[in-house]
Design an enzyme around this catalytic site. Sequence first.
Site, PDB file in Angstrom:
ATOM      1  N   HIS A  31      -9.981   1.437   2.077  1.00  0.00           N
ATOM      2  CA  HIS A  31      -9.525   2.779   2.456  1.00  0.00           C
ATOM      3  C   HIS A  31     -10.698   3.704   2.762  1.00  0.00           C
ATOM      4  O   HIS A  31     -10.538   4.685   3.487  1.00  0.00           O
ATOM      5  CB  HIS A  31      -8.685   3.401   1.330  1.00  0.00           C
ATOM      6  CG  HIS A  31      -7.271   2.915   1.284  1.00  0.00           C
ATOM      7  ND1 HIS A  31      -6.353   3.179   2.276  1.00  0.00           N
ATOM      8  CD2 HIS A  31      -6.604   2.198   0.355  1.00  0.00           C
ATOM      9  CE1 HIS A  31      -5.182   2.651   1.944  1.00  0.00           C
ATOM     10  NE2 HIS A  31      -5.305   2.035   0.789  1.00  0.00           N
TER      11      HIS A  31
ATOM     12  N   CYS B 154       0.856  -1.186   0.000  1.00  0.00           N
ATOM     13  CA  CYS B 154       0.000   0.000   0.000  1.00  0.00           C
ATOM     14  C   CYS B 154       0.889   1.231   0.000  1.00  0.00           C
ATOM     15  O   CYS B 154       1.882   1.274   0.731  1.00  0.00           O
ATOM     16  CB  CYS B 154      -0.892  -0.015   1.241  1.00  0.00           C
ATOM     17  SG  CYS B 154      -1.979   1.419   1.347  1.00  0.00           S
TER      18      CYS B 154
ATOM     19  N   HIS C  28      -9.102  -3.874  -1.599  1.00  0.00           N
ATOM     20  CA  HIS C  28      -8.075  -3.087  -0.914  1.00  0.00           C
ATOM     21  C   HIS C  28      -8.418  -1.591  -0.975  1.00  0.00           C
ATOM     22  O   HIS C  28      -8.388  -0.892   0.053  1.00  0.00           O
ATOM     23  CB  HIS C  28      -6.701  -3.350  -1.558  1.00  0.00           C
ATOM     24  CG  HIS C  28      -5.599  -2.523  -0.998  1.00  0.00           C
ATOM     25  ND1 HIS C  28      -4.544  -3.054  -0.299  1.00  0.00           N
ATOM     26  CD2 HIS C  28      -5.375  -1.181  -1.037  1.00  0.00           C
ATOM     27  CE1 HIS C  28      -3.728  -2.075   0.075  1.00  0.00           C
ATOM     28  NE2 HIS C  28      -4.202  -0.928  -0.363  1.00  0.00           N
ATOM     29  N   GLU C  29      -8.753  -1.112  -2.180  1.00  0.00           N
ATOM     30  CA  GLU C  29      -9.030   0.324  -2.329  1.00  0.00           C
ATOM     31  C   GLU C  29     -10.288   0.726  -1.560  1.00  0.00           C
ATOM     32  O   GLU C  29     -10.316   1.774  -0.915  1.00  0.00           O
ATOM     33  CB  GLU C  29      -9.146   0.710  -3.801  1.00  0.00           C
ATOM     34  CG  GLU C  29      -7.865   0.528  -4.610  1.00  0.00           C
ATOM     35  CD  GLU C  29      -6.640   1.120  -3.958  1.00  0.00           C
ATOM     36  OE1 GLU C  29      -6.755   2.167  -3.280  1.00  0.00           O
ATOM     37  OE2 GLU C  29      -5.553   0.533  -4.093  1.00  0.00           O
TER      38      GLU C  29
END
Length: 178
Positions: free
Chosen positions: A146, A100, A142-143
Amino acid sequence: MAVRDILKMGDPRLLQVAQPVAQFDTPELHSLIADLEDTMLAADGAGLAAPQIGVDLAVVIFGFDSNERYPDAPPVPRTVLVNPHIEALGPEIEEDWEGCLSVPGLRGVVPRWTRIRYRGFDQFGGPIDRVAEGFHARVVQHECDHLIGTLYPMRVRDFTRFGYTEVLFPELAGQGDD
Ligand code: NI
């Protein structure tokens, strides 16, 4: 537009739940996306979320034809995804390495849904509705993490497979920060 500073783990702005975008196709939203694209390109990232540049909005970008930081990864369609929603398609979970840009220099093995459906909008308000699997599904998860204040180390289960990129993957040395 501009390459922005990427916030690093420890910054409380990475731990917030992002606000939904209320208006599409605005100069502000287009400017944000241009900054995300410039910043992701400069860092050679696979994806980037607005909170990583300090913007509290539910906007992510991802995608590449090939990526030096993930040389074995298949292409992922270049995508702007606003106000996303993810659902798992089936119970299957797979583990693979992630890094990341907000956690430079480290990699870890993270369990993710193998197959997902993701929905949301592009910057013009056009609907996006896709099924994805493998690395594509991993990048999206993953994104979107965030946007709920979750960084991948929070999902690592086996800390024997978490460490410095230069030690774990010396062949990637020099391919950016992480
Ligand atoms: Ni990230």
